[in-house]
Design an enzyme around this catalytic site. Structure first.
Site, PDB file in Angstrom:
ATOM      1  CE  LYS A   1      48.437 -30.969  20.706  1.00  0.00           C
ATOM      2  NZ  LYS A   1      48.971 -30.717  22.058  1.00  0.00           N
ATOM      3  CG  ASN A   2      45.690 -29.220  23.344  1.00  0.00           C
ATOM      4  OD1 ASN A   2      46.514 -30.144  23.212  1.00  0.00           O
ATOM      5  ND2 ASN A   2      45.980 -27.975  23.046  1.00  0.00           N
TER       6      ASN A   2
ATOM      7  NE  ARG B   1      56.096 -29.666  29.875  1.00  0.00           N
ATOM      8  CZ  ARG B   1      54.929 -29.374  30.467  1.00  0.00           C
ATOM      9  NH1 ARG B   1      53.819 -29.379  29.757  1.00  0.00           N
ATOM     10  NH2 ARG B   1      54.879 -29.094  31.759  1.00  0.00           N
TER      11      ARG B   1
ATOM     12  CB  CYS C   1      58.388 -28.581  25.711  1.00  0.00           C
ATOM     13  SG  CYS C   1      57.256 -27.194  25.560  1.00  0.00           S
TER      14      CYS C   1
ATOM     15  NE  ARG D   1      54.021 -25.802  28.491  1.00  0.00           N
ATOM     16  CZ  ARG D   1      53.566 -26.581  27.519  1.00  0.00           C
ATOM     17  NH1 ARG D   1      54.384 -26.891  26.526  1.00  0.00           N
ATOM     18  NH2 ARG D   1      52.350 -27.055  27.535  1.00  0.00           N
ATOM     19  N   PRO D   2      56.490 -24.822  33.955  1.00  0.00           N
ATOM     20  CG  PRO D   2      56.191 -22.870  35.199  1.00  0.00           C
ATOM     21  CD  PRO D   2      56.543 -23.353  33.822  1.00  0.00           C
ATOM     22  CB  ILE D   3      53.971 -28.869  37.107  1.00  0.00           C
ATOM     23  CG1 ILE D   3      55.171 -29.450  37.863  1.00  0.00           C
ATOM     24  CG2 ILE D   3      54.026 -29.269  35.638  1.00  0.00           C
ATOM     25  CD1 ILE D   3      55.131 -30.966  37.996  1.00  0.00           C
ATOM     26  CG  ASP D   4      54.226 -22.980  39.826  1.00  0.00           C
ATOM     27  OD1 ASP D   4      54.287 -23.229  38.596  1.00  0.00           O
ATOM     28  OD2 ASP D   4      53.812 -21.899  40.265  1.00  0.00           O
TER      29      ASP D   4
ATOM     30  CG  ASP E   1      47.906 -23.888  21.546  1.00  0.00           C
ATOM     31  OD1 ASP E   1      47.120 -24.716  22.039  1.00  0.00           O
ATOM     32  OD2 ASP E   1      48.945 -23.509  22.121  1.00  0.00           O
TER      33      ASP E   1
ATOM     34  CB  ILE F   1      50.270 -17.996  26.840  1.00  0.00           C
ATOM     35  CG1 ILE F   1      48.963 -17.237  26.612  1.00  0.00           C
ATOM     36  CG2 ILE F   1      50.049 -19.289  27.635  1.00  0.00           C
ATOM     37  CD1 ILE F   1      48.216 -16.834  27.875  1.00  0.00           C
TER      38      ILE F   1
ATOM     39  NE  ARG G   1      54.169 -33.107  20.609  1.00  0.00           N
ATOM     40  CZ  ARG G   1      54.172 -32.021  21.386  1.00  0.00           C
ATOM     41  NH1 ARG G   1      55.054 -31.063  21.202  1.00  0.00           N
ATOM     42  NH2 ARG G   1      53.298 -31.913  22.367  1.00  0.00           N
TER      43      ARG G   1
HETATM   44  C1  EPZ Z   1      47.683 -26.482  27.480  1.00  0.00           C
HETATM   45  O1  EPZ Z   1      49.014 -26.528  27.988  1.00  0.00           O
HETATM   46  C2  EPZ Z   1      47.771 -26.960  26.036  1.00  0.00           C
HETATM   47  N1  EPZ Z   1      48.284 -28.332  25.997  1.00  0.00           N
HETATM   48  C3  EPZ Z   1      48.715 -26.037  25.258  1.00  0.00           C
HETATM   49  O2  EPZ Z   1      48.707 -26.469  23.898  1.00  0.00           O
HETATM   50  C4  EPZ Z   1      48.138 -24.617  25.315  1.00  0.00           C
HETATM   51  O3  EPZ Z   1      49.033 -23.736  24.643  1.00  0.00           O
HETATM   52  C5  EPZ Z   1      48.007 -24.185  26.782  1.00  0.00           C
HETATM   53  O4  EPZ Z   1      47.172 -25.134  27.487  1.00  0.00           O
HETATM   54  C6  EPZ Z   1      47.385 -22.809  26.913  1.00  0.00           C
HETATM   55  O5  EPZ Z   1      46.150 -22.803  26.293  1.00  0.00           O
HETATM   56  C7  EPZ Z   1      47.426 -29.358  26.259  1.00  0.00           C
HETATM   57  O6  EPZ Z   1      46.260 -29.151  26.555  1.00  0.00           O
HETATM   58  C8  EPZ Z   1      47.997 -30.735  26.166  1.00  0.00           C
HETATM   59  P1  EPZ Z   1      48.840 -23.859  30.945  1.00  0.00           P
HETATM   60  P2  EPZ Z   1      49.267 -26.316  29.586  1.00  0.00           P
HETATM   61  O7  EPZ Z   1      49.033 -24.662  32.180  1.00  0.00           O
HETATM   62  O8  EPZ Z   1      48.185 -26.940  30.346  1.00  0.00           O
HETATM   63  C9  EPZ Z   1      52.143 -21.295  33.178  1.00  0.00           C
HETATM   64  C10 EPZ Z   1      49.645 -27.109  21.836  1.00  0.00           C
HETATM   65  O9  EPZ Z   1      50.361 -26.531  21.005  1.00  0.00           O
HETATM   66  N2  EPZ Z   1      52.041 -22.304  34.258  1.00  0.00           N
HETATM   67  O10 EPZ Z   1      47.531 -23.183  30.699  1.00  0.00           O
HETATM   68  O11 EPZ Z   1      50.658 -26.718  29.883  1.00  0.00           O
HETATM   69  C11 EPZ Z   1      52.853 -21.855  31.951  1.00  0.00           C
HETATM   70  O12 EPZ Z   1      54.255 -21.756  32.090  1.00  0.00           O
HETATM   71  C12 EPZ Z   1      49.940 -26.957  23.325  1.00  0.00           C
HETATM   72  O13 EPZ Z   1      48.660 -27.826  21.552  1.00  0.00           O
HETATM   73  C13 EPZ Z   1      52.720 -22.099  35.440  1.00  0.00           C
HETATM   74  O14 EPZ Z   1      53.415 -21.106  35.610  1.00  0.00           O
HETATM   75  O15 EPZ Z   1      49.165 -24.735  29.654  1.00  0.00           O
HETATM   76  C14 EPZ Z   1      52.338 -20.980  30.850  1.00  0.00           C
HETATM   77  O16 EPZ Z   1      53.085 -19.778  30.846  1.00  0.00           O
HETATM   78  C15 EPZ Z   1      51.122 -26.034  23.597  1.00  0.00           C
HETATM   79  N3  EPZ Z   1      52.626 -23.029  36.422  1.00  0.00           N
HETATM   80  C16 EPZ Z   1      50.899 -20.659  31.278  1.00  0.00           C
HETATM   81  O17 EPZ Z   1      50.841 -20.948  32.685  1.00  0.00           O
HETATM   82  C17 EPZ Z   1      51.872 -24.164  36.277  1.00  0.00           C
HETATM   83  O18 EPZ Z   1      51.792 -24.979  37.229  1.00  0.00           O
HETATM   84  C18 EPZ Z   1      49.834 -21.485  30.550  1.00  0.00           C
HETATM   85  O19 EPZ Z   1      50.048 -22.809  30.870  1.00  0.00           O
HETATM   86  C19 EPZ Z   1      51.191 -24.358  35.054  1.00  0.00           C
HETATM   87  C20 EPZ Z   1      51.284 -23.414  34.053  1.00  0.00           C
END
Ligand code: EPZ
Length: 417
Positions: free
Chosen positions: A22-23, A92, A116, A121-124, A305, A327, A397
């Site tokens: 999926k990812n 999202r 979610c 899930r911030p995107i900063d 995950d 995480i 999902r």
């Molecule tokens: C990806 O999410 C995966 N989703 C997640 O899988 C997975 O848990 C995660 O990576 C970590 O491996 C997909 O690939 C679609 P991150 P992503 O950005 O990209 C913080 C599942 O169950 N962060 O690595 O959203 C965030 O809050 C899903 O399949 C910021 O602070 O994960 C988190 O604490 C769940 N600012 C940490 O980083 C940002 O701009 C990891 O997030 C982005 C992230």
């Protein structure tokens, strides 16, 4: 809303091929908008998150058709750079389209993804990185508006190895003017699959899987064919189900090299693991024993995950385990439901202390997120008696036909629509 009915106690014993990841497929489908051509994606899993991504592609003007696990995406007809709120709220992780749309159109307008079930899930990190590529970003009325005269390569350092931010930078920078480097990039195997897909299109990206990725901007990208890598989290979840029922399972079309932390933990808990080229086998004919500490970390550390499925296994193991979820800030929603089944788990902030009990009992439980729902399935398979799991849409999902694969291996599991 469908539910799963499981009568616990049957050993998982069988063999099947694992679905595509999926990812990996989600960012790869987003990447198809870059080339304005015809793309063929093989080993594409049948998941609701994939259907949501297809909806976004069609909303952007792309045409998509599915034939079994083959997805054809023609992005030549793309005629929009906007993702509406309804679609963003549906999934999202559609934020991953941002970099690709900007690279194609030099502008994008997407609704803020919001949080979610597992966290804010911030995107900063995404937005800060895109700004350093010369993209102007404004946020108003719940929308993120991006515009760029041109995208210029830059040296980017990520404060955290964010998977999504790494992917958005790769997508935005592959047709930029000049070279972009990402320091402290996410190292997940899904990043490598995206890099391979983009390079097949004509991009020039190197370093995927390491913590520095280099992207040399090119002028044009072309439609391609690609086979999605196996899903390491789904593989690990089914191995946990086999361990929880003291069964024996062979997974094919998988890749053990992506699963070091997962397989090591299973063998540390007393399972016998056999691995060869694209097959993994597990045999577990006695009660597993607890491992003292289980900490989630960015890849290649133990994946967040799969924390919840392993918690179900720890709940019936001999001894006590302390989980530390590093995480996401809200990834213990399955604990209440496991407690209803007799698990002895205490949460304190990011820690969860799991005191193994001899067995769990079936109960009516509710899935509250994707991986927490999978954990309830693993627990129900091992429990004495019947379990009903509500909100199966969360599980759908990320797990293709979960009841089909488990029933193939001897589980007493049915879906009630
Ligand atoms: C990806 O999410 C995966 N989703 C997640 O899988 C997975 O848990 C995660 O990576 C970590 O491996 C997909 O690939 C679609 P991150 P992503 O950005 O990209 C913080 C599942 O169950 N962060 O690595 O959203 C965030 O809050 C899903 O399949 C910021 O602070 O994960 C988190 O604490 C769940 N600012 C940490 O980083 C940002 O701009 C990891 O997030 C982005 C992230």
């Amino acid at each position: 809303m469908s539910s799963l009915l499981i009568e616990g106690g049957n050993r998982i014993d069988g063999e099947f091929a694992v679905q595509g990841a999926k990812n990996a497929v989600l960012p790869i489908l987003a990447a198809t908008v870059l080339n304005g051509g015809k793309n063929v994606v093989y080993n594409c899993p049948d998941l609701s998150d994939v259907s949501s991504t297809v909806e976004v592609l069609e909303n952007l003007g792309c045409s998509v058709s599915r034939h079994g696990n083959i997805l054809n995406v023609d992005s030549s007809g793309m005629n929009s750079y906007t993702i509406p709120e309804t679609l963003m709220r549906k999934m999202r992780s559609s934020i991953i389209f941002l970099g690709a749309i900007i690279a194609r159109y030099k502008r994008a307008c997407v609704s803020m993804p919001g949080g979610c079930e597992i966290g804010l899930r911030p995107i900063d990190l995404h937005l800060k990185a895109l700004k350093s590529l010369g993209i102007e970003i404004s946020e108003a009325h719940g929308y993120i508006n991006c515009v760029a005269d041109k995208i210029t390569g830059a040296d980017i350092h990520l404060d955290f190895p964010s998977v999504g931010a790494t992917e958005n930078i790769m997508l935005a920078a592959c047709m930029a003017d000049g070279i972009t480097t990402i320091e402290n990039a996410a190292r997940e195997p899904e990043i490598v699959d995206l890099q391979n897909f983009l390079n097949r299109m004509g991009a020039k990206i190197s370093g995927g899987g390491g913590n520095v990725i280099r992207i040399e901007g090119v002028k044009k990208l072309y439609g391609v064919e690609h086979t999605i890598m196996p899903d390491r989290i789904v593989s690990g979840t089914y191995l946990v189900c086999a361990a929880a029922t003291r069964g024996h399972l062979v997974l094919t079309n998988t890749d053990y090299t992506h699963m070091g932390a997962i397989l090591n933990l299973l063998s540390d808990m007393g399972c016998r693991i056999y691995r060869e080229k694209n097959r993994i086998a597990i045999a577990c004919n006695q009660r597993t024993h607890a491992v003292p500490t289980i900490k989630t970390m960015p890849y290649p550390g133990f994946p967040t995950d799969i924390q919840s499925p392993f918690m179900s296994l720890a709940a019936i193991s001999d001894g006590t385990s302390i989980f530390v979820e590093n995480i996401f800030e809200n990834r213990y929603q399955h604990v209440d439901e496991l407690t209803r089944m007799g698990a002895d788990i205490r949460i304190d902030g990011r820690c969860a202390v799991v005191i193994g009990t001899k067995s769990l009992t079936g109960a009516n439980v509710v899935a509250k997120d994707l991986r927490g729902g999978a954990a309830l399935v693993a627990a129900a398979l091992a429990a004495e008696g019947n379990t009903t799991i509500e909100n199966v849409h969360f599980i759908d999902r990320g797990y293709e036909n979960i009841e089909k694969y488990l029933a193939l291996c001897g589980a007493n599991i049915t879906r009630k629509e």
